[in-house]
Design a protein around this motif. Structure first.
Motif, PDB file in Angstrom:
ATOM      1  N   UNK A 173       0.823  -1.272  -0.041  1.00 23.12           N
ATOM      2  CA  UNK A 173       0.074  -0.027   0.114  1.00 23.12           C
ATOM      3  C   UNK A 173       0.941   1.274  -0.179  1.00 23.12           C
ATOM      4  N   UNK A 174       0.178   2.221  -0.114  1.00 19.41           N
ATOM      5  CA  UNK A 174       1.043   3.504  -0.070  1.00 19.41           C
ATOM      6  C   UNK A 174       1.599   3.790   1.303  1.00 19.41           C
ATOM      7  N   UNK A 175       2.883   4.402   1.310  1.00 23.73           N
ATOM      8  CA  UNK A 175       3.360   4.767   2.767  1.00 23.73           C
ATOM      9  C   UNK A 175       2.377   5.492   3.595  1.00 23.73           C
ATOM     10  N   UNK A 176       2.078   5.098   4.822  1.00 19.92           N
ATOM     11  CA  UNK A 176       1.526   5.789   5.809  1.00 19.92           C
ATOM     12  C   UNK A 176       2.041   6.870   6.715  1.00 19.92           C
ATOM     13  N   UNK A 177       1.559   8.038   6.765  1.00 17.77           N
ATOM     14  CA  UNK A 177       2.112   9.045   7.462  1.00 17.77           C
ATOM     15  C   UNK A 177       2.460   8.816   8.894  1.00 17.77           C
ATOM     16  N   UNK A 178       3.584   9.187   9.402  1.00 14.09           N
ATOM     17  CA  UNK A 178       3.996   8.902  10.811  1.00 14.09           C
ATOM     18  C   UNK A 178       4.049  10.286  11.341  1.00 14.09           C
ATOM     19  N   UNK A 179       4.091  10.294  12.820  1.00 15.73           N
ATOM     20  CA  UNK A 179       4.527  11.711  13.621  1.00 15.73           C
ATOM     21  C   UNK A 179       5.746  12.390  13.134  1.00 15.73           C
ATOM     22  N   UNK A 180       6.829  11.395  12.719  1.00 19.56           N
ATOM     23  CA  UNK A 180       8.382  11.941  12.251  1.00 19.56           C
ATOM     24  C   UNK A 180       7.884  12.855  11.120  1.00 19.56           C
ATOM     25  N   UNK A 181       6.899  12.466  10.139  1.00 16.25           N
ATOM     26  CA  UNK A 181       6.761  13.210   8.729  1.00 16.25           C
ATOM     27  C   UNK A 181       6.278  14.840   9.092  1.00 16.25           C
ATOM     28  N   UNK A 182       5.659  14.742  10.468  1.00 16.46           N
ATOM     29  CA  UNK A 182       5.491  16.335  10.645  1.00 16.46           C
ATOM     30  C   UNK A 182       6.735  16.965  11.610  1.00 16.46           C
ATOM     31  N   UNK A 183       7.864  16.209  11.679  1.00 18.37           N
ATOM     32  CA  UNK A 183       8.889  16.850  12.413  1.00 18.37           C
ATOM     33  C   UNK A 183       9.612  17.860  11.820  1.00 18.37           C
ATOM     34  N   UNK A 184       9.354  18.994  11.822  1.00 16.59           N
ATOM     35  CA  UNK A 184      10.044  20.035  11.029  1.00 16.59           C
ATOM     36  C   UNK A 184      11.554  19.974  11.122  1.00 16.59           C
ATOM     37  N   UNK A 185      12.067  19.723  12.040  1.00 19.27           N
ATOM     38  CA  UNK A 185      13.526  19.509  12.244  1.00 19.27           C
ATOM     39  C   UNK A 185      14.297  18.481  11.227  1.00 19.27           C
ATOM     40  N   UNK A 186      13.462  17.475  10.812  1.00 20.72           N
ATOM     41  CA  UNK A 186      14.001  16.748   9.877  1.00 20.72           C
ATOM     42  C   UNK A 186      13.814  17.022   8.404  1.00 20.72           C
ATOM     43  N   UNK A 187      13.239  18.146   8.225  1.00 20.25           N
ATOM     44  CA  UNK A 187      12.868  18.634   6.871  1.00 20.25           C
ATOM     45  C   UNK A 187      14.011  19.127   6.294  1.00 20.25           C
ATOM     46  N   UNK A 188      13.968  19.495   4.791  1.00 17.78           N
ATOM     47  CA  UNK A 188      15.107  20.027   4.194  1.00 17.78           C
ATOM     48  C   UNK A 188      15.309  21.672   4.825  1.00 17.78           C
ATOM     49  N   UNK A 189      16.382  22.113   4.989  1.00 19.01           N
ATOM     50  CA  UNK A 189      16.594  23.420   5.602  1.00 19.01           C
ATOM     51  C   UNK A 189      16.120  24.526   4.585  1.00 19.01           C
ATOM     52  N   UNK A 190      16.028  24.480   3.417  1.00 19.31           N
ATOM     53  CA  UNK A 190      15.606  25.281   2.486  1.00 19.31           C
ATOM     54  C   UNK A 190      13.874  25.353   2.828  1.00 19.31           C
ATOM     55  N   UNK A 191      13.245  24.152   3.042  1.00 22.89           N
ATOM     56  CA  UNK A 191      12.075  24.141   3.217  1.00 22.89           C
ATOM     57  C   UNK A 191      11.644  24.990   4.265  1.00 22.89           C
ATOM     58  N   UNK A 192      12.429  24.525   5.263  1.00 19.11           N
ATOM     59  CA  UNK A 192      12.079  25.248   6.677  1.00 19.11           C
ATOM     60  C   UNK A 192      12.143  26.701   6.612  1.00 19.11           C
ATOM     61  N   UNK A 193      13.440  27.370   5.954  1.00 13.95           N
ATOM     62  CA  UNK A 193      13.391  28.600   5.654  1.00 13.95           C
ATOM     63  C   UNK A 193      12.171  29.299   4.837  1.00 13.95           C
ATOM     64  N   UNK A 194      11.869  28.665   3.969  1.00 10.83           N
ATOM     65  CA  UNK A 194      10.597  29.062   3.261  1.00 10.83           C
ATOM     66  C   UNK A 194       9.445  29.246   3.989  1.00 10.83           C
ATOM     67  N   UNK A 195       9.050  28.144   4.979  1.00  8.79           N
ATOM     68  CA  UNK A 195       8.258  28.244   5.717  1.00  8.79           C
ATOM     69  C   UNK A 195       8.197  29.281   6.710  1.00  8.79           C
ATOM     70  N   UNK A 196       9.424  29.602   7.367  1.00  9.60           N
ATOM     71  CA  UNK A 196       9.470  30.613   8.285  1.00  9.60           C
ATOM     72  C   UNK A 196       9.326  31.945   7.637  1.00  9.60           C
ATOM     73  N   UNK A 197       9.631  32.025   6.347  1.00  5.00           N
ATOM     74  CA  UNK A 197       9.563  33.518   5.737  1.00  5.00           C
ATOM     75  C   UNK A 197       8.042  33.685   5.439  1.00  5.00           C
TER      76      UNK A 197
END
Length: 204
Positions: A173-197
């Motif tokens: 089946x398709x991958x099931x989202x987990x709590x780690x998927x919503x952990x902003x610290x594990x995201x790409x830094x560029x994405x995080x900077x765009x979110x903060x902006x």
């Protein structure tokens, strides 16, 4: 055990089941078309149409059957690798016996088409019934072997995750989202900077 053995075998099983079901459907549709063709008197314009359709279905049936045979060979090879890794029942895997039975019944169906001379319609439907039974037995055997291996791959628990789908390789089946998927610290830094902006603009 070579990497990907379980995933490859599960995929081979799914492909063979799908091919067998497709062949069973083509066999039934072919029987319906053949019956309709036999019921039309010679000389009727519609007979040519049904004859062409029947011929096309015949080629489709042969092509589908060839695919099923090739998939069966691939499945048998994959099952051999799985058996070396996880073992096999004392009398062999039911799926292997199902493949053999499927091939034997196919031969029987062709023989019936030649030997049944009482009625052409009877011969057509005798062939179709035998082929559908062959498909049902094949699918049942494959599912039994799949369940047997599922219990050996990880006895007492869920089957390990498939590296491709993130789920059970026997029923992906398709991958099931987990709590780690919503952990902003594990995201790409560029994405995080765009979110903060963007958040900064909202606050302004």
């Amino acid at each position: 055990m070579p990497p990907g053995t379980v995933t490859d075998w599960a995929a081979a099983t799914r492909r063979l089941i799908s091919g067998a079901v497709a062949y069973g459907i083509v066999a039934v549709v072919g029987a319906v078309v053949s019956t309709a063709l036999l019921a039309i008197p010679d000389g009727e314009p519609a007979k040519s149409f049904w004859a062409v359709l029947g011929g096309l279905l015949g080629w489709v049936a042969l092509g589908t059957l060839a695919v099923v045979v090739l998939l069966s060979i691939a499945w048998l090879r994959a099952t051999g690798r799985m058996s070396r890794a996880y073992g096999a029942p004392a009398n062999g895997h039911l799926g292997i016996w199902a493949v053999v039975t499927f091939l034997v019944l196919l031969v029987v169906s062709f023989v019936l088409g030649i030997m049944v001379i009482v009625s052409a319609e009877l011969a057509v439907w005798a062939q179709a019934v035998v082929r559908v039974v062959a498909v049902v037995l094949l699918v049942a055997g494959l599912r039994h072997t799949r369940a047997w291996f599922r219990g050996r791959v990880n006895p007492g628990g869920a089957v390990g995750a498939d590296l491709v789908s993130g789920g059970d390789p026997f029923a992906p089946k398709g991958p099931t989202p987990t709590s780690d998927d919503w952990d902003a610290s594990s995201w790409d830094p560029d994405i995080q900077r765009d979110i903060d902006r963007r958040r900064g603009k909202l606050h302004d």
